[in-house]
Design a protein around this motif. Structure first.
Motif, PDB file in Angstrom:
ATOM      1  N   ARG A 121     -28.259   9.729  25.352  1.00  0.00           N
ATOM      2  CA  ARG A 121     -28.252  10.764  26.403  1.00  0.00           C
ATOM      3  C   ARG A 121     -29.580  10.775  27.164  1.00  0.00           C
ATOM      4  N   ASP A 122     -30.580  11.425  26.612  1.00  0.00           N
ATOM      5  CA  ASP A 122     -31.766  11.668  27.427  1.00  0.00           C
ATOM      6  C   ASP A 122     -32.532  10.380  27.757  1.00  0.00           C
ATOM      7  N   LYS A 290     -38.406  22.637  23.858  1.00  0.00           N
ATOM      8  CA  LYS A 290     -38.077  21.560  24.802  1.00  0.00           C
ATOM      9  C   LYS A 290     -39.265  21.313  25.704  1.00  0.00           C
ATOM     10  N   HIS A 320     -38.420  18.657  21.070  1.00  0.00           N
ATOM     11  CA  HIS A 320     -38.041  17.607  22.012  1.00  0.00           C
ATOM     12  C   HIS A 320     -39.225  17.358  22.942  1.00  0.00           C
ATOM     13  N   HIS A 322     -41.078  14.321  25.982  1.00  0.00           N
ATOM     14  CA  HIS A 322     -40.992  13.074  26.768  1.00  0.00           C
ATOM     15  C   HIS A 322     -42.354  12.407  26.686  1.00  0.00           C
ATOM     16  N   GLN A 356     -38.074   9.467  25.440  1.00  0.00           N
ATOM     17  CA  GLN A 356     -38.665  10.008  24.208  1.00  0.00           C
ATOM     18  C   GLN A 356     -39.552   8.952  23.559  1.00  0.00           C
TER      19      GLN A 356
HETATM   20 ZN    ZN Z   1     -35.487  15.773  27.819  1.00  0.00          ZN
END
Ligand code: ZN
Ligand code: 3PY
Length: 640
Positions: A121-122, A290, A320, A322, A356
């Motif tokens: 997904r991400d 997040k 979560h 990045h 990620q």
């Molecule tokens: Zn994200």
């Protein structure tokens, strides 16, 4: 030849009644259906052959020409693992047997840190414009079921994957969910839900959110990460309540914004602790944190996670991030050491940059100190697949070369950073990119320093681009606010259609901008929306598109126009999800053999033979194929 078979059929010749004919000879009708499907796929390939690629955002052709190999996994004796059946081991067993509350308690009890893999997904949303297709996810799913059997979850649905699947990949997101679920029954699936927006960009009536979440749960989602882009708790609660009713695992989430360690920051430790209190009161199984821009520095992670852990010893925490700033692994290590129960990572060649942090980099960094339940050799094997796969999607890559040191200043979320860079690169303006980043920062301050993630990140991005295009400074915007023609998203934000920002709207700018054009909403926008009549919607869709189900209703509710277009494309070309990705993205090569499994036991072997000359009178060309040994001809309008 088929029509001939049909016309020559005894029953048909005898003129016996049609209904019994259909009942008695179903094989003939199956044949019509599958010939129909084949013809539609040929039409797509012929269109590509004559007119070239037509997937939006595609630049060039894939760099990979043959599908990636499926790597082997080896057991501790060096024997190849049998992946013909999914693994039966995993956290989903705990969830199914004991329910969300006990599952969350077991996660909290785990002595170490669990990992969620975001590759499905991400990671591709952030690196490849969300363009990875079900075809390629399904191919690696059986291996993943074994390789990541110890993972907390696979994030595989929601966010932008929902509309991109229909809009650009011409495939059904629900079918993706069901396919992956079948192939991976042992690892929990997580989705990203944008609170009161569901997977759309603005509020829907509450009953549409409930209905959507109910279908998501029924079709395979286990854990729902629910957030609101302004940390507006009224909006968040809509999503949380929907998950409660559906019986899913609730991961109500706070969005971390900026660098809380900087003095004078609006979003500081007190802000997050207060938010956590309210989220806990709302009733969540897990707290999500997040960090969508990747601005959670290791020292901030230590303070934030450590403080929440001290205050709430029993609360499972899932973080979560990045890797945009290049500090993702360091931050996630710090989270693990400070009491987080789960952190997010991606398979190595789908990690880093705006995605990620890398799973193996994290495993190596935690080496020996913290258990993760993950086999590092197996994840390296998975990586062999994804390294090749990324070449297949090379035509959607933004040319990002390394970490962006400015992320602490501009705070652009990972996916948007890649998007904006891609757009600037398409314009060929290196200078434009620096300008956009500077303007983004200014736009954020003009809007009151808001939390930036879908859909508020779009508001900031649109205002930034508006300022760059019109050469406006912040002072110009303030001074000319009443007379400027702002983008719709900016007007919506100021009206209150995106929710209420923490600390209120900036004044007098809001009043100046809205003057005589829009009202000032003070409640959450969903409260003003009449519930959808779901039965009526279903009936109407059935009368237009035939055989539809509750998932179709949910798709239509989220994205009416996108869903309708998706149905039209499906009518025209059939189910395109069955095409191998290279053939979906690039024109067929004369003489190549394209193998398409349209369903279990039904395979089409397609060989493009020739493209005919342009018929000047009609503007069309004929494209010739061999389909399972028979010659087929398709006529296509040449759009050049
Ligand atoms: Zn994200
Ligand atoms: C989304 O909403 O799609 C996001 O990924 C937000 O981070």
């Amino acid at each position: 030849p088929f029509l001939l078979t049909l016309l020559m059929h005894q029953v048909f010749i005898s003129g016996d009644c049609w209904t019994t004919f259909i009942d008695d000879t179903p094989q003939l009708f199956e044949m019509v259906a599958s010939q129909n499907r084949a013809q539609k796929l040929l039409h797509y390939l012929a269109d590509l052959a004559v007119n070239g690629t037509f997937i939006k955002g595609q630049v060039g052709l894939p760099k990979l020409h043959t599908p990636p190999d499926i790597p082997h996994l080896y057991d501790e004796n060096g024997e190849v693992l049998d992946i013909s059946k999914p693994s039966s081991v995993g956290w989903r067993q705990v969830l199914l047997e004991r329910g969300p509350e006990e599952f969350a308690k077991e996660v909290r009890k785990f002595n170490g840190v669990l990992l969620m893999d975001t590759t499905w997904r991400d990671a591709h949303q952030s690196l490849l414009a969300t363009r990875v297709r079900t075809y390629d996810l399904a191919a690696i799913a059986p291996t993943t079921s074994h390789a990541l059997a110890g993972a907390f979850a696979l994030e595989c649905w929601g966010g932008a994957t929902f509309d991109v699947a229909m809009r650009f990949l011409h495939e059904d997101p629900w079918e993706r969910l069901r396919t992956l679920r079948r192939l991976v029954p042992n690892i929990p699936f997580q989705m990203l839900l944008r609170g009161a927006n569901g997977v759309a960009y603005s509020s829907l009536p509450d009953n549409a959110i409930d209905h959507f979440v109910e279908q998501a749960k029924k079709n395979g989602v286990d854990i729902f990460r629910v957030f609101d882009a302004l940390n507006d708790l009224d909006q968040l609660e809509v999503g949380v309540n929907a998950v409660k009713k559906a019986g899913g695992v609730i991961e109500a989430t706070l969005c971390y914004s900026g660098d809380m360690l900087q003095p004078g920051k609006k979003y500081n430790l007190d802000y997050y602790l207060e938010l956590t209190d309210k989220i806990v009161k709302m009733g969540t199984h897990i707290l999500g944190i997040k960090d969508m821009a990747g601005t959670l520095k290791p020292s901030a992670a230590k303070l934030l996670i450590g403080s929440i852990r001290t205050k709430y010893p029993a609360l499972p925490i899932h973080v979560h991030t990045h890797d945009s700033a290049g500090t993702g692994v360091a931050s996630m290590v710090q989270c693990a050491l400070s009491g987080a129960d789960v952190v997010d990572v991606a398979i190595n060649s789908m990690s880093g940059l705006t995605s990620q942090p890398s799973i193996n980099a994290l495993l190596s960094s935690l080496d020996g100190d913290v258990d993760t339940n993950i086999n590092a050799d197996h994840t390296r094997q998975l990586d062999a697949y994804w390294a090749e796969m990324r070449l297949l999607y090379s035509c959607f890559e933004a040319d990002l070369k390394g970490p962006d040191p400015e992320v602490y200043q501009h705070e652009i979320p990972g996916g948007q950073l890649t998007n904006l860079l891609f757009q600037a690169q398409q314009l060929g303006l290196g200078e434009q990119w620096a300008e956009t980043k500077r303007a983004y920062r200014e736009a954020n301050m003009l809007l009151g320093d808001i939390v930036k993630v879908t859909p508020t990140s779009k508001v900031v991005g649109d205002l930034a681009q508006f300022m760059v295009t019109n050469k406006l400074t912040s002072d110009d915007v303030r001074r000319l606010a009443g007379s400027l023609d702002f983008p719709d998203s900016v007007m919506d934000f100021f009206e209150g259609l995106v929710g209420q920002p923490y600390g209120g709207f900036p004044e007098p700018l809001r009043t100046d901008i809205l003057k005589n054009k829009r009202r000032k909403l003070t409640c959450r926008p969903g409260l003003e929306l009449a519930p959808f009549d779901l039965i009526k919607i279903r009936e109407e869709l059935a009368s237009r598109f035939g055989n539809i189900d509750e998932c179709d209703v949910a798709s239509y509710n989220m994205y009416p126009k996108v869903y309708e277009d998706f149905c039209k494309i499906k009518e025209q070309y059939g189910d395109l999800s069955v095409l191998p990705t290279r053939n979906f993205l690039s024109p067929p090569v004369i003489g190549e053999e394209i193998v398409v499994n349209i369903e279990k036991g039904k395979t089409l072997i397609i060989k493009p033979q020739a493209i005919g000359d342009l018929n000047k009178a009609t503007g069309r060309r004929e494209v010739y194929f061999e389909l399972n040994g028979e010659l087929r001809k398709v006529s296509v309008l040449d759009k050049s």
